[in-house]
Every structure is written in C-alpha cells, then in structure tokens.
Design a protein around this motif. Structure first.
Motif, PDB file in Angstrom:
ATOM      1  N   MET A  13       0.851  -1.193   0.000  1.00 34.16           N
ATOM      2  CA  MET A  13       0.000   0.000   0.000  1.00 34.16           C
ATOM      3  C   MET A  13       0.888   1.246   0.000  1.00 34.16           C
ATOM      4  SD  MET A  13      -3.352   0.667   1.938  1.00 34.16           S
ATOM      5  CE  MET A  13      -4.253   2.072   1.465  1.00 34.16           C
ATOM      6  N   PRO A  14       0.645   2.190  -0.894  1.00 29.13           N
ATOM      7  CA  PRO A  14       1.460   3.402  -0.946  1.00 29.13           C
ATOM      8  C   PRO A  14       1.364   4.206   0.348  1.00 29.13           C
ATOM      9  CG  PRO A  14       0.124   3.194  -2.924  1.00 29.13           C
ATOM     10  CD  PRO A  14      -0.364   2.159  -1.954  1.00 29.13           C
ATOM     11  N   GLU A  15       2.476   4.883   0.685  1.00 32.58           N
ATOM     12  CA  GLU A  15       2.500   5.727   1.873  1.00 32.58           C
ATOM     13  C   GLU A  15       3.575   6.789   1.740  1.00 32.58           C
ATOM     14  OE1 GLU A  15       3.588   3.501   5.359  1.00 32.58           O
ATOM     15  OE2 GLU A  15       5.205   2.499   4.325  1.00 32.58           O
ATOM     16  N   LEU A  16       3.391   7.879   2.512  1.00 33.50           N
ATOM     17  CA  LEU A  16       4.429   8.890   2.609  1.00 33.50           C
ATOM     18  C   LEU A  16       5.563   8.325   3.449  1.00 33.50           C
ATOM     19  CD1 LEU A  16       2.433  12.194   3.267  1.00 33.50           C
ATOM     20  CD2 LEU A  16       3.608  11.522   1.163  1.00 33.50           C
ATOM     21  N   THR A  17       6.779   8.603   3.037  1.00 30.13           N
ATOM     22  CA  THR A  17       7.952   8.095   3.724  1.00 30.13           C
ATOM     23  C   THR A  17       9.063   9.130   3.603  1.00 30.13           C
ATOM     24  OG1 THR A  17       9.500   6.229   3.800  1.00 30.13           O
ATOM     25  CG2 THR A  17       8.721   6.871   1.643  1.00 30.13           C
ATOM     26  N   PRO A  18       9.996   9.160   4.551  1.00 26.54           N
ATOM     27  CA  PRO A  18      11.140  10.057   4.349  1.00 26.54           C
ATOM     28  C   PRO A  18      11.918   9.623   3.105  1.00 26.54           C
ATOM     29  CG  PRO A  18      11.045   9.268   6.623  1.00 26.54           C
ATOM     30  CD  PRO A  18      10.035   8.470   5.842  1.00 26.54           C
ATOM     31  N   PRO A  19      12.551  10.555   2.414  1.00 24.91           N
ATOM     32  CA  PRO A  19      13.385  10.190   1.268  1.00 24.91           C
ATOM     33  C   PRO A  19      14.432   9.154   1.691  1.00 24.91           C
ATOM     34  CG  PRO A  19      13.034  12.549   1.302  1.00 24.91           C
ATOM     35  CD  PRO A  19      12.482  12.016   2.594  1.00 24.91           C
ATOM     36  N   SER A  20      14.668   8.178   0.817  1.00 25.79           N
ATOM     37  CA  SER A  20      15.536   7.061   1.184  1.00 25.79           C
ATOM     38  C   SER A  20      16.348   6.559  -0.003  1.00 25.79           C
ATOM     39  CB  SER A  20      14.678   5.918   1.726  1.00 25.79           C
ATOM     40  OG  SER A  20      15.417   4.733   1.841  1.00 25.79           O
ATOM     41  N   VAL A  21      17.553   6.134   0.297  1.00 28.76           N
ATOM     42  CA  VAL A  21      18.415   5.530  -0.714  1.00 28.76           C
ATOM     43  C   VAL A  21      17.787   4.244  -1.261  1.00 28.76           C
ATOM     44  CG1 VAL A  21      19.832   4.189   0.912  1.00 28.76           C
ATOM     45  CG2 VAL A  21      20.818   5.003  -1.233  1.00 28.76           C
ATOM     46  N   LEU A  22      16.881   3.647  -0.513  1.00 30.62           N
ATOM     47  CA  LEU A  22      16.226   2.412  -0.966  1.00 30.62           C
ATOM     48  C   LEU A  22      15.379   2.639  -2.219  1.00 30.62           C
ATOM     49  CD1 LEU A  22      15.140   0.949   2.492  1.00 30.62           C
ATOM     50  CD2 LEU A  22      17.134   0.311   1.105  1.00 30.62           C
ATOM     51  N   LEU A  23      15.020   3.885  -2.474  1.00 30.86           N
ATOM     52  CA  LEU A  23      14.192   4.211  -3.640  1.00 30.86           C
ATOM     53  C   LEU A  23      15.023   4.806  -4.782  1.00 30.86           C
ATOM     54  CD1 LEU A  23      11.171   5.705  -1.693  1.00 30.86           C
ATOM     55  CD2 LEU A  23      11.225   3.536  -2.919  1.00 30.86           C
ATOM     56  N   HIS A  24      16.343   4.724  -4.685  1.00 25.56           N
ATOM     57  CA  HIS A  24      17.225   5.380  -5.637  1.00 25.56           C
ATOM     58  C   HIS A  24      16.874   5.043  -7.093  1.00 25.56           C
ATOM     59  CE1 HIS A  24      21.668   6.307  -6.892  1.00 25.56           C
ATOM     60  NE2 HIS A  24      20.839   7.193  -7.368  1.00 25.56           N
ATOM     61  N   ARG A  25      16.836   3.787  -7.455  1.00 18.79           N
ATOM     62  CA  ARG A  25      16.588   3.377  -8.844  1.00 18.79           C
ATOM     63  C   ARG A  25      15.229   3.879  -9.329  1.00 18.79           C
ATOM     64  NH1 ARG A  25      18.240   3.678 -13.112  1.00 18.79           N
ATOM     65  NH2 ARG A  25      20.205   3.153 -12.159  1.00 18.79           N
ATOM     66  N   SER A  26      14.197   3.672  -8.533  1.00 19.96           N
ATOM     67  CA  SER A  26      12.860   4.093  -8.930  1.00 19.96           C
ATOM     68  C   SER A  26      12.759   5.621  -9.001  1.00 19.96           C
ATOM     69  CB  SER A  26      11.827   3.528  -7.947  1.00 19.96           C
ATOM     70  OG  SER A  26      10.524   3.842  -8.356  1.00 19.96           O
ATOM     71  N   PHE A  27      13.445   6.310  -8.088  1.00 20.25           N
ATOM     72  CA  PHE A  27      13.488   7.765  -8.110  1.00 20.25           C
ATOM     73  C   PHE A  27      14.100   8.256  -9.423  1.00 20.25           C
ATOM     74  CE2 PHE A  27      15.925  11.650  -7.463  1.00 20.25           C
ATOM     75  CZ  PHE A  27      14.983  12.498  -6.910  1.00 20.25           C
ATOM     76  N   LEU A  28      15.216   7.641  -9.824  1.00 18.70           N
ATOM     77  CA  LEU A  28      15.850   8.025 -11.086  1.00 18.70           C
ATOM     78  C   LEU A  28      14.904   7.830 -12.264  1.00 18.70           C
ATOM     79  CD1 LEU A  28      19.447   6.558 -10.631  1.00 18.70           C
ATOM     80  CD2 LEU A  28      18.741   8.961 -10.475  1.00 18.70           C
ATOM     81  N   ASP A  29      14.193   6.726 -12.276  1.00 18.24           N
ATOM     82  CA  ASP A  29      13.218   6.472 -13.348  1.00 18.24           C
ATOM     83  C   ASP A  29      12.134   7.545 -13.355  1.00 18.24           C
ATOM     84  OD1 ASP A  29      14.663   4.176 -13.959  1.00 18.24           O
ATOM     85  OD2 ASP A  29      13.256   2.816 -12.936  1.00 18.24           O
ATOM     86  N   ALA A  30      11.657   7.924 -12.172  1.00 22.52           N
ATOM     87  CA  ALA A  30      10.620   8.954 -12.074  1.00 22.52           C
ATOM     88  C   ALA A  30      11.133  10.301 -12.561  1.00 22.52           C
ATOM     89  CB  ALA A  30      10.117   9.055 -10.632  1.00 22.52           C
ATOM     90  N   MET A  31      12.365  10.654 -12.176  1.00 23.99           N
ATOM     91  CA  MET A  31      12.924  11.933 -12.605  1.00 23.99           C
ATOM     92  C   MET A  31      13.116  11.955 -14.120  1.00 23.99           C
ATOM     93  SD  MET A  31      12.931  13.841  -9.993  1.00 23.99           S
ATOM     94  CE  MET A  31      11.637  12.927  -9.176  1.00 23.99           C
ATOM     95  N   ALA A  32      13.447  10.817 -14.704  1.00 20.22           N
ATOM     96  CA  ALA A  32      13.544  10.737 -16.170  1.00 20.22           C
ATOM     97  C   ALA A  32      12.173  10.983 -16.798  1.00 20.22           C
ATOM     98  CB  ALA A  32      14.106   9.375 -16.590  1.00 20.22           C
ATOM     99  N   GLU A  33      11.114  10.481 -16.182  1.00 20.65           N
ATOM    100  CA  GLU A  33       9.756  10.737 -16.682  1.00 20.65           C
ATOM    101  C   GLU A  33       9.431  12.226 -16.611  1.00 20.65           C
ATOM    102  OE1 GLU A  33       6.732   8.367 -14.756  1.00 20.65           O
ATOM    103  OE2 GLU A  33       7.905   6.521 -14.991  1.00 20.65           O
ATOM    104  N   PHE A  34       9.757  12.864 -15.468  1.00 19.48           N
ATOM    105  CA  PHE A  34       9.503  14.300 -15.335  1.00 19.48           C
ATOM    106  C   PHE A  34      10.285  15.076 -16.394  1.00 19.48           C
ATOM    107  CE2 PHE A  34       8.391  13.458 -10.719  1.00 19.48           C
ATOM    108  CZ  PHE A  34       7.076  13.870 -10.813  1.00 19.48           C
ATOM    109  N   ALA A  35      11.566  14.736 -16.575  1.00 20.74           N
ATOM    110  CA  ALA A  35      12.392  15.431 -17.563  1.00 20.74           C
ATOM    111  C   ALA A  35      11.828  15.240 -18.968  1.00 20.74           C
ATOM    112  CB  ALA A  35      13.838  14.930 -17.481  1.00 20.74           C
ATOM    113  N   ALA A  36      11.316  14.043 -19.267  1.00 17.00           N
ATOM    114  CA  ALA A  36      10.762  13.763 -20.596  1.00 17.00           C
ATOM    115  C   ALA A  36       9.532  14.617 -20.892  1.00 17.00           C
ATOM    116  CB  ALA A  36      10.415  12.279 -20.725  1.00 17.00           C
TER     117      ALA A  36
END
Length: 180
Positions: free
Chosen positions: A1-24
């Motif tokens: 289930m999705p939730e708010l969480t502090p920023p974490s290195v555990l999300l690094h790969r997915s974060f990069l993918d999301a930022m690529a989507e924003f940039a696109a």
C-alpha cells in the motif's frame, strides 16, 4: 500500500526512473519554477552517483531543520516521498511557514506525482496523509495553490476540503483544514 515516507536511498533506482519521466515531459528547464524542476537542475546530472544521491538526501533532511542556513526567501521545508514498497510514486513538501511569495502563490504544501502514476488517486491520498503532518508542525489551515488551468490539482485540493479564497498571479488559492 502506498504511503508517505522520508526520502531514502532504498528508492534510488525508482526515483531516477521517475525523474527521467519528469524530464521527458519538460520538467527541469529554466522556466520550471517547481521544486522538482529546481531539484533536476541542481542535482539531476549527478543523481546516478550514490555519493551525490546521498548528499541530495542529506540536503532534503537538513531543509526541514529550522536552524539550517538557507538562501533568502527560503523557509524550513519537510519533504516526503510517496512510495509503494520499492516504487517511487511522487513527492510532497510541507513548508513550515509562509513568506510573501508563498502566501501569494506557493502555499504550505506542494506535491508532484510521476507521470506514469497519475490519475490513480495518489495525489489525493498523499495530501490526505500529509494534513496531520502539517498540523503537527502547527499549520492549520494549510494554504495550497494550483495553476488556474490545473484542473486535476484543483480537484485534489477540493477533495481534501480545500476552500477557495481567490486567484492571484495565475494561481488558485485554497485553505485546507489540517484538523479533523
């Protein structure tokens, strides 16, 4: 289930993918005055490097502390990421106080959902989850704004109890109760 969480290195790969989507979709350009845009400009070139990413996370953490030195016009701000397990879905920022520009057009809370995760109720869920967090910071009600033409964001704010006040500099301004 999705939730708010502090920023974490555990999300690094997915974060990069999301930022690529924003940039696109054009985010991060000189005319993008959003937090995501500023972060893409400021850190995006180095985010792939784990050390740079760790410094970025430390910067976000420090931004929430009142004693952290910040440029003129900046206020303390707590950033949360919205994630479903290892998948980064979006981000939400709670600005602890309002200065002149934030009172006019920025507001207390800003959020972004990655393009591939939009239209699934994530923004509404993020905002609902954030309201008690804003309340814990002494914010009640919270000012939220959206561009006049941003109908999805307007609907999110209204679904979370936002009461329209007025429109200034192309932004619709709403007050959202954080209690109850």
């Amino acid at each position: 289930m999705p939730e708010l969480t502090p920023p974490s290195v555990l999300l690094h790969r997915s974060f990069l993918d999301a930022m690529a989507e924003f940039a696109a979709e054009g985010r991060g350009g000189a005319s993008d005055d959003s937090m995501v845009g500023a972060e893409i400009r400021g850190f995006g070139a180095g985010w792939h490097d784990p050390a740079v990413f760790a410094r970025y996370l430390a910067t976000l953490e420090a931004a929430a502390r009142p004693e952290t030195p910040r440029p003129d016009g900046r206020v303390a701000c707590t950033t949360y990421w919205y994630a479903d397990g290892p998948t980064y879905l979006g981000r939400l920022a709670i600005r602890h106080t309002l200065n002149g520009p934030l009172l006019e057009w920025g507001g207390h809370i800003g959020y972004d959902v990655r393009p591939s995760a939009r239209r699934r109720g994530h923004a509404t869920a993020m905002l609902r989850e954030a309201l008690p967090l804003a309340r814990a910071l002494g914010i009640d009600p919270a000012l939220l704004t959206c561009d006049v033409e941003n109908t999805p964001s307007r609907k999110v704010i209204e679904a979370c109890g936002g009461v329209y006040e007025d429109t200034r500099v192309g932004k619709r301004r709403y007050w959202v109760p954080t209690s109850g």
